[in-house]
Structure formats: structure tokens, C-alpha cells
Design an enzyme around this catalytic site. Structure first.
Site: not given
Ligand SMILES: *Cc1c(COP(=O)(O)O)cnc(C)c1O
Length: 355
Positions: A35, A130, A252, A300
Site C-alpha cells: 500500500k 480502528r 535558516y 526545501m
């Protein structure tokens, strides 16, 4: 020339891992879980490599249809089953095996009395809350579902804590075994962690996912240490190098400050590629045949690495983020997450190279 940020997918490793898993649970058949785009490795690539498994398992009908479209004829288990009439008809037409876990699915079956399925798995809720029916209803539901299926229905549940030693595993097992007393159906309980560590959960079918990709679900052991081979090798290259002075800050937020004069390499991969942004400084990065350390917050498109004093690294050199030398489990620990998430979140910008 194209960017050299690549996820190499090793199909031989996938096949070998399937064998290792099979040997661990020799009396069980294997539904290989592919999956979520094959845990980020590429649905079709992984499914083709693993199509000799007794069955493939996906989460959704859409994923199953993608497998059929590429000509895969292996049995396909759909872990969330069908949601509506359209999906039910697709399941019937493509001979998929749905998990039936809730009343609304029985209603869809009732509204389509002409539909006869090849097979279905009946999911029972035993403590995870679930998916699944209340276990006490097993016998009644089993009879009812069987009337819609040609082949015998399989009974399943899912463990909430298989990767830990936890009393809930025993409780869930007891609840399951009590609920199915008198039903002579096949069972399936185990994901990778259970299949590996909890022999009493192996039953007729195991449903391993993560370990087939060479990754461990356990906190104290990597997949490699258990005899599996990482199927994803994530790499990039150095695009700049700076000689920084003691006290200089990197990236950053100026999160990292050099304690001494330091060579910093800039690597062409960032969170826009799926490398985790919240990874802590010091996370290992393999650069020019040596282990270096992440220094500063990944951005990024790039991240920054402190090179060892004796490093020969130059611009254009290959960098491994995880795979052969660096365990993705270790990066997950540095990012306070699980390796499942890291491999799943590799973005489309990263080219996949299948070997
Ligand atoms: C995803 C999933 C699995 C596979 O779990 P791993 O931890 O990756 O082995 C097995 N069963 C069900 C129901 C799942 O949703």
C-alpha cells in the site's frame, strides 16, 4: 543534465526480504503489503518484484486497480475494502479480495444481491478500535458474508502494539480466539512485527509490509541487523562547499553554530524531496566514503553537512541520506518519527531508479 537526487530501488532486496520473512513463518502464507505506493518505493515496481508472494495487499480499491491495469494477476487483498457500489463492482470484476470490516459494507452487499465475490476477509475488532466488527458477532457475520463469496471467508484482526512487549497483544489474541471458537476458517493476525516476534500470531496468513522493504519496526534493532536488506537507497550530491569559521552559523534560524573552523558541504536534497525537516543536528549523512553530520535545519531543496576534518569530499561527490551505510531507522530516530513515514513521504521530484 538532470538533478542527481535519486531513490534507487533494489528489487532484488525486496525479493530476498520476502524469502527471509517466509523462512521466519514457514507454515504461513504471505500477503505482501504494498500500500501507499509500495511504502514510497513505487507501487508497480514493488508489486512486480513481489508478485510471487501468495497475495499482495493494498489499502484501497484504487491501488488494487492500478495493479490490475499493469497486468499483475496475483491475488490482491484490499485492506479497507469497498466503500460503495462502484467499488464493489470493481472488486467483483477484477477478482479482488476485500476486507469487510463494517456494517455499511454489508449494506452495500445487501443492495447488490447479484454480486458474488471470489472471496472476502472478515475483520474483527479486538482492541485497537480502528477497523473491524465487534468480535462477539463473528459467527453470525461469518455465515452472512459467506453467502456472498465463492471461496471460504478468512478471519482477521490487527494488533495495536505488535512492535512492543505489551499485555494488549495477549488480550487481543484471546479476544480473537474466543470470538472465532467453532469457526473452521483460516486466520490472519500478524503484521511484520508480530510475524517476527510473536509466533502465536502467525496463523494461516501473515501480512508483512515494512520488513519487506528492509526496515525494522522495532526501536532497538535495524532491518539490516535482522538480516534484511534496505530496498531504498536515497542519494544526492554535493553542490557547494564552504570553509566556515568558529562562530559562523548555518542555514535558516541559524540553528547550527560552528564550534571551530569547519568545512560545510551543501547537498541537493531537502524537505521538498521528503527528507525530514525536523531532523536534529548530528544525524548521520554518508559523504565521500565517510560518515558526516547534519549541521543546520534542512531547507526545501538543500541541506548542510559538517565534513570530517580529513574528508576528501568535493563538489559533485555522491551523498547517501539512507540505504546502504545509513539506516533509515536511525534518521527516523533523529527526526522523532518512524521509518515508515520517511520512506512514504519521498516526493515525486525524486527520480526513482530501479535496479
Ligand atoms: C499496513 C498493514 C500491515 C503491514 O504492517 P507492517 O507493520 O508494515 O508490517 C498489515 N496489516 C494491516 C491491516 C495493515 O494495515
Amino acid at each position: 543534465m538532470s538533478r542527481s537526487t535519486i531513490a534507487r530501488i533494489n528489487t532484488h532486496a525486496l525479493q530476498q526480504n520476502l524469502q527471509v520473512m517466509g523462512r521466519r513463518a514457514p507454515d504461513s502464507r504471505v500477503a505482501a503489503v504494498v500500500k501507499a505506493d509500495g511504502y514510497g518505493h513505487g507501487l508497480v515496481t514493488v508489486a512486480k518484484a513481489l508478485q510471487n508472494a501468495d497475495m499482495l495487499a493494498v489499502a484501497t480499491v484504487d491501488e488494487a486497480l492500478q495493479l490490475r491495469e499493469t497486468g499483475i494477476e496475483t491475488e490482491v487483498l484490499v485492506l479497507e475494502g469497498f466503500h460503495d457500489q462502484d467499488e464493489l463492482l470493481a472488486v467483483q470484476q477484477q477478482q479482488l479480495v476485500p476486507v469487510v470490516h463494517a456494517e455499511h459494507q454489508l449494506a452495500v452487499l445487501r443492495d447488490n444481491p447479484e454480486v458474488q465475490l471470489k472471496q472476502a476477509w472478515l475483520k474483527l475488532e479486538t482492541g485497537m478500535h480502528r477497523l473491524g466488527f465487534i468480535a462477539g458477532q463473528a459467527s453470525k457475520l461469518y455465515q452472512r458474508l459467506q453467502t456472498c463469496c465463492t471461496q471460504p471467508v478468512v478471519l482477521m484482526t490487527h494488533l495495536a502494539n505488535a512492535e512492543q512487549e505489551n499485555a494488549s497483544n495477549d488480550n487481543q489474541l484471546k479476544a480473537f480466539d474466543q470470538a472465532i471458537v467453532g469457526l473452521s476458517a483460516e486466520h490472519s493476525i500478524a503484521n511484520s512485527a508480530a510475524a517476527w516476534k510473536l509466533p502465536e500470531t502467525r496463523r494461516d496468513w501473515i501480512r508483512p509490509g515494512i520488513m519487506l522493504y528492509g526496515i525494522s519496526p522495532f526501536a532497538d534493532q535495524t532491518g539490516t541487523e535482522m538480516g534484511f536488506k534496505p530496498a531504498m537507497h536515497l542519494c544526492s550530491e554535493i553542490i557547494a562547499i564552504h570553509d566556515c569559521k568558529a562562530g559562523d552559523s548555518i542555514g535558516y534560524g541559524s540553528r547550527y553554530q560552528c564550534r571551530q573552523d569547519t568545512r560545510i558541504a551543501v547537498v541537493a536534497i531537502g524537505y521538498g524531496d521528503g527528507y525530514p525537516r525536523h531532523v536534529r543536528d548530528g544525524a548521520p549523512v554518508w559523504v565521500a566514503g565517510q560518515q558526516a553530520k547534519l549541521a543546520g535545519m534542512p531547507s526545501m531543496d538543500m541541506l548542510t553537512v559538517e565534513l570530517p576534518a580529513d574528508s576528501w569530499a568535493t563538489i559533485g561527490d555522491q551523498v547517501e541520506l539512507w540505504g546502504e551505510h545509513i539506516a533509515v531507522e536511525e534518521i527516523a530516530a533523529y527526526a522523532n518519527t518512524v521509518a515508515y513515514e520517511l520512506v512514504c513521504q519521498i516526493t515525486a521530484r525524486v527520480k526513482k531508479e530501479v535496479i
